[in-house]
Design an enzyme around this catalytic site. Sequence first.
Site, short mmCIF file in Angstrom:
data_model
loop_
_atom_site.label_atom_id
_atom_site.label_comp_id
_atom_site.label_asym_id
_atom_site.label_seq_id
_atom_site.Cartn_x
_atom_site.Cartn_y
_atom_site.Cartn_z
N LEU A 1 0.79 -1.24 0.00
CA LEU A 1 0.00 0.00 0.00
C LEU A 1 0.81 1.29 0.00
CD1 LEU A 1 -2.89 -0.80 2.53
CD2 LEU A 1 -2.77 -1.21 0.08
N CYS B 1 13.59 5.36 9.58
CA CYS B 1 12.12 5.37 9.52
C CYS B 1 11.53 4.82 10.81
CB CYS B 1 11.63 4.47 8.39
SG CYS B 1 12.15 4.93 6.76
N GLU C 1 3.39 14.04 6.49
CA GLU C 1 3.95 12.73 6.84
C GLU C 1 5.00 12.84 7.95
OE1 GLU C 1 3.69 9.51 4.51
OE2 GLU C 1 1.80 10.35 3.81
N HIS D 1 9.74 9.82 0.70
CA HIS D 1 9.95 10.74 1.83
C HIS D 1 11.34 11.34 1.69
CE1 HIS D 1 7.03 8.23 4.50
NE2 HIS D 1 6.43 9.34 4.13
N GLY E 1 4.22 5.27 -3.96
CA GLY E 1 5.55 5.67 -4.43
C GLY E 1 6.67 4.91 -3.75
N ARG F 1 -2.54 4.37 6.52
CA ARG F 1 -1.80 5.17 7.47
C ARG F 1 -2.63 6.30 8.07
NH1 ARG F 1 4.40 5.42 7.16
NH2 ARG F 1 3.78 5.33 9.33
O1 SUG Z 1 4.54 4.89 4.33
N1 SUG Z 1 5.45 1.53 4.15
C1 SUG Z 1 5.69 2.84 4.71
C2 SUG Z 1 7.16 3.04 4.92
C3 SUG Z 1 7.42 4.29 5.70
C4 SUG Z 1 8.87 4.63 5.74
N2 SUG Z 1 9.08 5.76 6.55
C5 SUG Z 1 9.99 6.73 6.30
N3 SUG Z 1 10.56 6.87 5.15
N4 SUG Z 1 10.24 7.58 7.25
C6 SUG Z 1 5.08 3.93 3.81
O2 SUG Z 1 5.18 3.77 2.59
C7 SUG Z 1 4.04 -0.32 3.47
C8 SUG Z 1 2.88 -1.06 4.05
C9 SUG Z 1 2.43 -2.20 3.22
O3 SUG Z 1 2.57 -2.14 2.01
O4 SUG Z 1 1.93 -3.17 3.82
C10 SUG Z 1 4.22 1.04 4.10
O5 SUG Z 1 3.26 1.64 4.52
#
Ligand code: SUG
Length: 452
Positions: A28, A380, A181, A253, A31, A145
């Site tokens: 989910l 992260c 975010e 991000h 990008g 999220r």
């Molecule tokens: O928002 N992955 C998160 C990863 C967040 C990384 N955080 C930072 N860069 N600070 C996101 O894309 C994947 C979940 C899924 O596919 O089950 C996810 O939400």
Amino acid sequence: MSTRTVPPEIVEANVDAIVGPTHHFGGLGIGNLASQEHRGSRSSPKRAALEGLRKAAWVASCGVPQFVFLPPHRPRWQFLARLGFQGKPAEQLAAALENSPEILSTVFSSSFMWAANCGTFSPATDCSDGKHHFTPANLISSWHRACEAEERSHSMRQLLPADSRFTIHDPLPAIMPLRDEGAANHMRLSDCSGRIGFNIFVFGVGATTGSTRFMPRQTHDASTAISRLHGLDPGNTFFLQQHPQAIDAGVFHNDVIATSHEGLLIHHETAFLEGEAELVRLERRFEELTGVPLRRVVVSGEALSLADAVDSYFFNSQILTVPSADGHQRLVLLCPQQCADNQSASKLVSQLIADPTCPIDDVKFISLQQSMANGGGPACLRIRLPVERGECDRWALRLDAALEELLAGVIERLYPDSLEMRDLLDIDCLQHLERIPGEMAAAALRANFVRP
Ligand code: SUG
């Protein structure tokens, strides 16, 4: 070499979120190439949680104040009810899956584990009213999220003492022009005491057009709203736009393409769109107020292509000020294992350590395979809260050896070794998974790691 004898007056407390027992690959992340690539693969919640816990415990073992957020309850029954799914639990979940796998993934999401997205924190020393400010991120770019903000406000209140020194704002209104975010798109630089702060907000959508392949997740209006809410000094606050080419290459991000710590800023040459004027303003202001130049390392595309930056997550390494036995401070780069495996990233790390003008002294590689497969590296998994030395002594959930043992015990005993979306429909499996966050919280409460 950075070794110095005077410890900073402001220290960075790190808070990592413990991965939940329903960690899975829902595909989910907008990008987020790793998340999309692993959609539907079997996950290992146990391995994910132990990897994250070991990373946080290693940071704690370096003498850096380290805290944890406990996993919230799953599934999100209220969310299902609000979407009109009714009946017995198994029926609700089956109907959700039939309707769309995104809904099932959302109600079981463990994406709160990426604490860098939980919000933006500004220390009292940067804020006009002399209080710490925290704004939970609304995370409205994605289904799974967007429900985290409320949970995270609760986690922050559980961690911090009920104290007038902290202002916890509401998340920004949940409308697309204000998508936010959190700390993943914010960097703080400071003088060596930590008292003089410089805040950089990075957004994907501004006045000019953004990316074409993926929707940028942070807006300029959200970033400016947070800087106003926190009462940051406009002279020391900087706004940079993410380069659309970077977003299109999988940089969803800013913390996938730039990082900072104290007087060090490292960014890729394609991190920002027409950012040079703002970066020069930052350099001037930094030197004017601190008396020393900002150390800015610009990584060229030749040294590390955008694809290698995304593959290795080099910029998502944590930079830590580590006190050593002789009273000196050392800067340590905590990199994901992928940086050792990626030829360009590994060469870059070696060059930075060997460079006498770069303050990084040492490197440690750490395996976070499960989080990385969902696009989350070491940085992260944590949020940094810069506070006065000793101030965090009164906070709850400090990760010491006893809490690590307690959490590892619950994870080893109760978390599944392996999980697939379909397993979540099995009623026995569901009942088991649903009990775990409560058991973990109760164990932490019994052992006095949390205030009643
Ligand atoms: O928002 N992955 C998160 C990863 C967040 C990384 N955080 C930072 N860069 N600070 C996101 O894309 C994947 C979940 C899924 O596919 O089950 C996810 O939400």
